[in-house]
Structures are given as structure tokens and as C-alpha cells.
Motif scaffolding. Structure first.
Motif, PDB file in Angstrom:
ATOM      1  N   ILE A   7       0.862  -1.191   0.000  1.00 53.61           N
ATOM      2  CA  ILE A   7       0.000   0.000   0.000  1.00 53.61           C
ATOM      3  C   ILE A   7       0.893   1.233   0.000  1.00 53.61           C
ATOM      4  CG2 ILE A   7      -1.807   1.278   1.194  1.00 53.61           C
ATOM      5  CD1 ILE A   7      -2.853  -1.315   2.354  1.00 53.61           C
ATOM      6  N   GLY A   8       0.708   2.129  -1.001  1.00 56.34           N
ATOM      7  CA  GLY A   8       1.513   3.339  -1.112  1.00 56.34           C
ATOM      8  C   GLY A   8       2.334   3.318  -2.388  1.00 56.34           C
ATOM      9  N   VAL A  12       9.170   5.187  -2.358  1.00 61.52           N
ATOM     10  CA  VAL A  12       9.543   3.987  -1.604  1.00 61.52           C
ATOM     11  C   VAL A  12       8.746   2.779  -2.099  1.00 61.52           C
ATOM     12  CG1 VAL A  12       9.658   2.955   0.701  1.00 61.52           C
ATOM     13  CG2 VAL A  12      10.182   5.384   0.412  1.00 61.52           C
ATOM     14  N   LYS A  39      -0.878   6.419 -10.150  1.00 57.23           N
ATOM     15  CA  LYS A  39       0.526   6.255  -9.723  1.00 57.23           C
ATOM     16  C   LYS A  39       0.881   4.771  -9.641  1.00 57.23           C
ATOM     17  CE  LYS A  39       1.021  10.602  -7.231  1.00 57.23           C
ATOM     18  NZ  LYS A  39       1.434  11.268  -6.001  1.00 57.23           N
ATOM     19  N   ASP A  61      -8.330   4.118  -0.088  1.00 55.04           N
ATOM     20  CA  ASP A  61      -8.035   5.091   0.956  1.00 55.04           C
ATOM     21  C   ASP A  61      -7.743   4.278   2.212  1.00 55.04           C
ATOM     22  OD1 ASP A  61      -7.863   6.890   2.944  1.00 55.04           O
ATOM     23  OD2 ASP A  61      -9.851   7.774   2.677  1.00 55.04           O
ATOM     24  N   ALA A  62      -6.469   4.184   2.563  1.00 56.89           N
ATOM     25  CA  ALA A  62      -6.072   3.301   3.665  1.00 56.89           C
ATOM     26  C   ALA A  62      -6.453   3.843   5.038  1.00 56.89           C
ATOM     27  CB  ALA A  62      -4.569   3.025   3.595  1.00 56.89           C
ATOM     28  N   ALA A  84       2.601   3.637   2.650  1.00 53.12           N
ATOM     29  CA  ALA A  84       1.870   4.908   2.566  1.00 53.12           C
ATOM     30  C   ALA A  84       2.517   5.847   3.591  1.00 53.12           C
ATOM     31  CB  ALA A  84       0.392   4.655   2.835  1.00 53.12           C
ATOM     32  N   LEU A  85       1.753   6.667   4.270  1.00 53.14           N
ATOM     33  CA  LEU A  85       2.365   7.616   5.204  1.00 53.14           C
ATOM     34  C   LEU A  85       2.199   7.128   6.642  1.00 53.14           C
ATOM     35  CD1 LEU A  85       1.328  10.928   3.460  1.00 53.14           C
ATOM     36  CD2 LEU A  85       3.492   9.673   3.327  1.00 53.14           C
ATOM     37  N   GLN A  88      -1.212   6.414   8.340  1.00 54.39           N
ATOM     38  CA  GLN A  88      -2.061   5.254   8.023  1.00 54.39           C
ATOM     39  C   GLN A  88      -1.698   4.001   8.830  1.00 54.39           C
ATOM     40  OE1 GLN A  88      -1.121   7.200   4.896  1.00 54.39           O
ATOM     41  NE2 GLN A  88      -3.050   8.100   5.568  1.00 54.39           N
ATOM     42  N   THR A 106       7.626   1.074   7.440  1.00 55.93           N
ATOM     43  CA  THR A 106       8.982   1.656   7.471  1.00 55.93           C
ATOM     44  C   THR A 106       9.058   2.914   8.332  1.00 55.93           C
ATOM     45  OG1 THR A 106       8.574   3.063   5.549  1.00 55.93           O
ATOM     46  CG2 THR A 106       9.486   0.870   5.101  1.00 55.93           C
ATOM     47  N   ALA A 107       7.971   3.288   8.981  1.00 56.16           N
ATOM     48  CA  ALA A 107       7.977   4.524   9.776  1.00 56.16           C
ATOM     49  C   ALA A 107       6.932   4.404  10.863  1.00 56.16           C
ATOM     50  CB  ALA A 107       7.657   5.725   8.889  1.00 56.16           C
ATOM     51  N   PHE A 142      15.597   2.151   5.879  1.00 59.28           N
ATOM     52  CA  PHE A 142      17.034   2.233   6.196  1.00 59.28           C
ATOM     53  C   PHE A 142      17.228   2.782   7.592  1.00 59.28           C
ATOM     54  CE2 PHE A 142      21.024   1.384   4.007  1.00 59.28           C
ATOM     55  CZ  PHE A 142      21.894   1.672   5.049  1.00 59.28           C
ATOM     56  N   PRO A 144      14.506   4.397  10.309  1.00 56.81           N
ATOM     57  CA  PRO A 144      14.772   3.132  10.990  1.00 56.81           C
ATOM     58  C   PRO A 144      14.814   1.952  10.023  1.00 56.81           C
ATOM     59  CG  PRO A 144      12.462   3.642  11.229  1.00 56.81           C
ATOM     60  CD  PRO A 144      13.096   4.825  10.533  1.00 56.81           C
ATOM     61  N   ASN A 184       8.726  12.351   1.252  1.00 59.42           N
ATOM     62  CA  ASN A 184       7.521  13.157   1.477  1.00 59.42           C
ATOM     63  C   ASN A 184       7.812  14.448   2.270  1.00 59.42           C
ATOM     64  OD1 ASN A 184       5.063  13.948   3.111  1.00 59.42           O
ATOM     65  ND2 ASN A 184       4.220  12.569   1.574  1.00 59.42           N
ATOM     66  N   ILE A 187       6.259  14.900   5.875  1.00 64.78           N
ATOM     67  CA  ILE A 187       6.833  14.029   6.907  1.00 64.78           C
ATOM     68  C   ILE A 187       8.261  14.485   7.220  1.00 64.78           C
ATOM     69  CG2 ILE A 187       7.457  11.614   7.459  1.00 64.78           C
ATOM     70  CD1 ILE A 187       4.401  12.112   7.079  1.00 64.78           C
TER      71      ILE A 187
HETATM   72  P1  NDP Z   1       5.343   9.560  -0.820  1.00 64.82           P
HETATM   73  O1  NDP Z   1       4.611  10.720  -0.253  1.00 64.82           O
HETATM   74  O2  NDP Z   1       6.138   9.735  -2.058  1.00 64.82           O
HETATM   75  O3  NDP Z   1       4.328   8.347  -1.065  1.00 64.82           O
HETATM   76  C1  NDP Z   1       3.332   8.012  -0.156  1.00 64.82           C
HETATM   77  C2  NDP Z   1       2.261   7.249  -0.924  1.00 64.82           C
HETATM   78  O4  NDP Z   1       1.223   6.893  -0.004  1.00 64.82           O
HETATM   79  C3  NDP Z   1       1.616   8.063  -2.037  1.00 64.82           C
HETATM   80  O5  NDP Z   1       1.450   7.244  -3.148  1.00 64.82           O
HETATM   81  C4  NDP Z   1       0.278   8.449  -1.415  1.00 64.82           C
HETATM   82  O6  NDP Z   1      -0.791   8.608  -2.334  1.00 64.82           O
HETATM   83  C5  NDP Z   1      -0.021   7.244  -0.579  1.00 64.82           C
HETATM   84  N1  NDP Z   1      -1.013   7.573   0.442  1.00 64.82           N
HETATM   85  C6  NDP Z   1      -1.049   8.650   1.257  1.00 64.82           C
HETATM   86  N2  NDP Z   1      -2.159   8.603   1.997  1.00 64.82           N
HETATM   87  C7  NDP Z   1      -2.829   7.494   1.655  1.00 64.82           C
HETATM   88  C8  NDP Z   1      -4.050   6.912   2.057  1.00 64.82           C
HETATM   89  N3  NDP Z   1      -4.820   7.485   3.000  1.00 64.82           N
HETATM   90  N4  NDP Z   1      -4.434   5.760   1.472  1.00 64.82           N
HETATM   91  C9  NDP Z   1      -3.680   5.169   0.521  1.00 64.82           C
HETATM   92  N5  NDP Z   1      -2.514   5.677   0.090  1.00 64.82           N
HETATM   93  C10 NDP Z   1      -2.100   6.826   0.650  1.00 64.82           C
HETATM   94  O7  NDP Z   1       6.272   8.985   0.358  1.00 64.82           O
HETATM   95  P2  NDP Z   1       7.581   8.101   0.245  1.00 64.82           P
HETATM   96  O8  NDP Z   1       7.382   7.032  -0.775  1.00 64.82           O
HETATM   97  O9  NDP Z   1       8.760   8.976   0.164  1.00 64.82           O
HETATM   98  O10 NDP Z   1       7.602   7.424   1.715  1.00 64.82           O
HETATM   99  C11 NDP Z   1       6.744   6.345   2.034  1.00 64.82           C
HETATM  100  C12 NDP Z   1       6.924   5.964   3.490  1.00 64.82           C
HETATM  101  O11 NDP Z   1       8.280   5.633   3.740  1.00 64.82           O
HETATM  102  C13 NDP Z   1       6.579   7.088   4.476  1.00 64.82           C
HETATM  103  O12 NDP Z   1       5.881   6.523   5.571  1.00 64.82           O
HETATM  104  C14 NDP Z   1       7.921   7.589   4.934  1.00 64.82           C
HETATM  105  O13 NDP Z   1       7.881   8.139   6.231  1.00 64.82           O
HETATM  106  C15 NDP Z   1       8.716   6.296   4.918  1.00 64.82           C
HETATM  107  N6  NDP Z   1      10.166   6.503   4.831  1.00 64.82           N
HETATM  108  C16 NDP Z   1      10.962   5.734   5.640  1.00 64.82           C
HETATM  109  C17 NDP Z   1      12.335   5.862   5.591  1.00 64.82           C
HETATM  110  C18 NDP Z   1      13.208   4.944   6.380  1.00 64.82           C
HETATM  111  O14 NDP Z   1      14.418   4.902   6.116  1.00 64.82           O
HETATM  112  N7  NDP Z   1      12.709   4.158   7.311  1.00 64.82           N
HETATM  113  C19 NDP Z   1      12.981   6.864   4.718  1.00 64.82           C
HETATM  114  C20 NDP Z   1      12.068   7.541   3.824  1.00 64.82           C
HETATM  115  C21 NDP Z   1      10.706   7.372   3.924  1.00 64.82           C
HETATM  116  P3  NDP Z   1      -0.955   9.950  -3.220  1.00 64.82           P
HETATM  117  O15 NDP Z   1       0.045   9.772  -4.305  1.00 64.82           O
HETATM  118  O16 NDP Z   1      -2.352   9.892  -3.684  1.00 64.82           O
HETATM  119  O17 NDP Z   1      -0.669  11.116  -2.328  1.00 64.82           O
END
Ligand code: NDP
Length: 407
Positions: A7-8, A12, A39, A61-62, A84-85, A88, A106-107, A142, A144, A184, A187
Motif C-alpha cells: 500500500i503506497g 519507496v 501512480k 483510501d487506507a 503509505a504515510l 495510516q 517503514t515509519a 534504512f 529506521p 515526502n 513528513i
Molecule cells: P510519498 O509521499 O512519495 O508516497 C506516499 C504514498 O502513499 C503516495 O502514493 C500516497 O498517495 C499514498 N497515500 C497517502 N495517503 C494514503 C491513504 N490514506 N491511502 C492510501 N494511500 C495513501 O512517500 P515516500 O514514498 O517517500 O515514503 C513512504 C513511506 O516511507 C513514508 O511513511 C515515509 O515516512 C517512509 N520513509 C521511511 C524511511 C526509512 O528509512 N525508514 C525513509 C524515507 C521514507 P498519493 O500519491 O495519492 O498522495
């Protein structure tokens, strides 16, 4: 041979799905759902072109637990990978419990209205996952993620105890933009504007955001200013390394990034409380995200390397006294982009998400005696994960240093 639902569909999610498709013996059936299905479709097209593998896509919509549960039931995966974020996390964990499916993210969970980074909300699911015999693996990115596995590998193979631990996260990439974030923006900015906290002698010590700055010479990048920040793995590391006397997290930022962020903060654009604008409630940070470059769009222009690792000091396993080791990965933005169409910050998160998923699906990682529960990376055997880092695009090195960081 396992079915997985991701999901997402951000950077990432894109990397994770590409890498899953490159490992068909583990991920035999890949499904991708996100808020904006176009996407998912674009990622599916790229995966097909690069690997020949077809993946199924869905709009979801998660935040809606019922809808997510229905989607999970209709697909029937063995694992849901939440990319996702952080908002969620709890809703997707609820949907996994409702449908009897394992969970990975991952977060850590964050409430939308307060920038608070802690595992308490997700650790509170321990009994429910245990009773259901399901596994929830938290923080398999990575940092965490790998940074905790690095620490546990050192504890298994080099050090009896870890007294001091510094995590150093350097992005030496240049994307050619005045100001942009590598993941993002909402975030990212919540994280860097929060007060710094580090672990010292049994408690967290708080200092103002970005108030501790030092220069460090990163291999493959050169000297960079790095700032002490709070990062969520400090909480789980302090819990699972009870001997830890001091744990700190450092991240590099260029002067231009700091200048822009300072101005944005001073004028109120990083606020996360609602303000009225033309009769509509808006959250300034969410509006700012809408005008900043999409992190996924930076891939094609980003050059340079990331360098992320741990410096750990403690009593050597072989009885030779106190030793310090530096364990790290260096990742090249252009190589990451050539392989998956995403820059190295997404790559260094998406690859460990895929590896964590592989650990769960192959049963290499599970709870004690196969029991379910909510687990952090520190609780698992680091070796099979570290092996896959080497074969899946994130090779690591370990070296002995003559002393801990001099500051
Ligand atoms: P993005 O913002 O690029 O992608 C997030 C995705 O989640 C988008 O496709 C978005 O959809 C989707 N999304 C958001 N809300 C919802 C929802 N309610 N239902 C379904 N889908 C949803 O983020 P990243 O890919 O950069 O990051 C993803 C995750 O990875 C985040 O949680 C971030 O914190 C984590 N992260 C962790 C790291 C680590 O090293 N541990 C490092 C970097 C990131 P839409 O396109 O429609 O907005």
C-alpha cells in the motif's frame, strides 16, 4: 512463493515493488494499492518494462479500515507492506488484524495534528497480534531499519556490549533545485523541525532543533555539516540495547536547505495547525508540500551518493578491550535511478522494505517459537537480512576505528 499487497505508490513503494518483481521466487504475486491509482499503474508499467512481471493495481483510501479490509480479503495476501504515510499505520494494522494478515512498515505511527514520534501506539498492538498469531514488523526501511540491524550485527559478531552508538545519515546528492525534500516533504519537515533528542544514561535529553552541528568527512561524499536530531530508532535501540549509555542520530543538511527551512519556519509555513484562508481551513505545511517538487520527480536529476551507517563503541567480543566499529552503506543516486527509476533515498528505504518482507514471507524472521506479535528490527537475527543487503543492491562494509567520534 507468496502473495503480497503493497500500500503506497510513492518513491519507496515504487522501489519496493520493482525489487520484489526482481525476486519472483519469493514474491510470486504482487499487488499494489494507493490513493491515486494512476501512480500504481505507472509503477506497474515500469515494472513490466524492466522485469517482465505483471502486477495488479487498486485505488484505496487506507484511512478507511473497512475498505482496506475488503481489499485485503479480495486479494488474500500473506503480508501487507505499508509504504503509505505514517498517518495510516494504525488503520492498516487494524485491517490486518480484521483479515488475519501479517503487517510491515517503514515509519512509526504519527498523529496528524501533533509531530510526535514514538512507538507507544504500535507497541500497544502487541497482545492483539500475538493472540491472532500474526507478525507486525515495524520500521523496515534504512533508518529506521538497516541502522538497527547494523547495530545488532555488531552486537552479534564484534561487540559484547554497545555503550555508545552514533547513527550518521548523509545525503550527498544534488538535485539541482533551490529547495526540495528527498522524501515526502510533510513528513520530512515535521521530523527536522522537531526538537532534537538523544539517549544519555537512561533518559532522553532534549535540545532545540538543529542546535548541534559538527562537520564529518563522509566516504564517497566529502566533508558535510551534520546536525543532531531525534530519530525513532533511538527509542527501540534504547529498549533492546539496555546497556546503551549514549545513543545519537545525525543527519546532514546543506546551508541552502537550512536557510530555506529557517525562513519557512519564521513565516509560519511549517505549521501543522489549521488556519483559515478564503473561508477554507488549510494546514500551512500541507499547502507547502503542494508547491514543493514531488520527491519522485527528483530522481532523473539527482547526482551523488548517500552514506548511512553506525559508529558503535563497546567491549569487544574477543576480550580485547574497548573497540569502535563503523558499519555503513554507500548508495549512488544515478545507479539507483537507472535500476528502478527512483533516487537513492527511496532506494535505500524500498530495498530494506522488500528484504524485511522477504524475511517474513520465507519464515526466516518470526516471533519466538513462531509466535505472533509486534516486533522491531532489533529483535530479529541480523544475519539473513545483512546477507540480502549485499545481494540486493545495498552492500555494506565494516571497519575498526581507533576511537569513538571525538565530539
Ligand atoms: P510519498 O509521499 O512519495 O508516497 C506516499 C504514498 O502513499 C503516495 O502514493 C500516497 O498517495 C499514498 N497515500 C497517502 N495517503 C494514503 C491513504 N490514506 N491511502 C492510501 N494511500 C495513501 O512517500 P515516500 O514514498 O517517500 O515514503 C513512504 C513511506 O516511507 C513514508 O511513511 C515515509 O515516512 C517512509 N520513509 C521511511 C524511511 C526509512 O528509512 N525508514 C525513509 C524515507 C521514507 P498519493 O500519491 O495519492 O498522495
Amino acid at each position: 512463493m507468496s502473495k503480497v499487497l503493497v500500500i503506497g505508490a510513492g518513491g519507496v513503494g515504487s522501489v519496493a515493488v520493482h525489487k520484489m518483481a526482481m525476486n519472483p521466487e519469493i514474491f510470486s504475486d504482487i499487488h499494489l494499492a494507493s490513493r491515486t491509482v494512476s501512480k500504481c499503474d505507472a509503477i506497474a508499467a515500469s515494472v513490466k518494462e524492466r522485469t517482465g512481471v505483471s502486477i495488479s493495481t487498486y485505488a484505496i483510501d487506507a484511512d478507511d479500515v473497512e475498505a482496506t479490509s475488503a481489499l485485503i480479503r479480495s486479494i488474500g495476501p500473506k503480508l501487507v507492506v505499508n509504504l503509505a504515510l505514517p498517518y495510516q499505520d494504525l488503520a492498516i494494522m487494524d485491517a490486518c488484524l480484521a483479515t488475519g494478515v501479517n503487517y510491515l512498515d517503514t515509519a512509526n505511527y504519527e498523529p496528524r495534528d501533533v509531530a510526535k514520534f514514538e512507538y507507544s501506539w504500535q507497541w500497544a498492538y502487541q497482545e492483539r497480534f500475538k493472540e491472532a498469531g500474526l507478525m507486525a514488523l515495524l520500521g523496515s526501511g534504512f533508518d529506521p531499519g538497516v541502522t538497527s540491524v547494523f547495530a545488532m550485527w555488531l552486537k552479534k559478531h564484534k561487540l559484547k556490549t554497545i555503550r555508545k552508538l552514533d547513527i550518521l545519515d548523509c545525503n550527498g546528492g544534488d538535485h539541482g533545485q533551490h529547495f526540495a525534500t528527498n522524501f515526502n516533504p510533510e513528513i520530512n519537515i515535521r521530523e527536522v523541525t522537531a526538537p532534537a533528542r538523544h539517549w544519555e544514561n537512561g533518559a532522553f535529553v532534549e535540545t532545540p532543533a538543529m542546535s548541534t552541528k559538527v562537520s564529518f568527512d563522509f566516504e564517497g561524499v566529502g566533508p558535510k555539516n551534520m546536525y543532531m536530531m531525534y530519530h525513532e530508532e533511538l527509542e527501540s535501540l534504547a529498549r533492546f540495547l539496555p546497556e546503551l549509555e549514549r545513543g545519537r542520530f545525525w543527519m546532514t543538511f546543506g546551508d541552502a536547505y537550512i536557510q530555506h527551512l529557517t525562513v519557512l519556519q519564521n513565516v509560519g509555513m511549517t505549521r501543522i495547525d489549521p488556519v483559515m484562508y478564503n473561508g477554507v481551513e488549510i494546514i500551512p505545511l500541507q499547502f507547502l508540500k503542494a508547491v514543493l517538487p514531488e520527491p519522485a520527480s527528483l530522481g532523473a536529476t539527482t547526482k551523488g551518493k548517500t552514506n548511512i551507517g553506525d559508529i558503535a563503541t563497546g567491549e569487544a567480543l574477543d576480550g580485547s578491550g574497548e573497540k569502535t566499529f563503523y558499519i555503513k552503506n554507500i548508495c549512488d543516486h544515478e545507479e539507483a535511478f537507472a535500476e528502478t527509476g527512483n533516487q537513492a533515498v527511496s532506494y535505500t528505504t524500498g530495498v530494506p522494505a522488500m528484504i524485511g518482507a522477504a524475511m517474513v514471507l520465507t519464515g526466516k524472521w518470526s516471533g519466538p517459537n513462531g509466535e505472533g506479535g509486534v516486533f522491531n528490527m532489533e529483535q530479529m537475527d541480523p544475519d539473513p537480512f545483512m546477507d540480502m543487503l549485499n545481494t540486493q543492491g545495498l552492500p555494506w562494509t565494516v571497519e575498526e576505528l581507533s576511537e569513538p567520534l571525538p565530539f
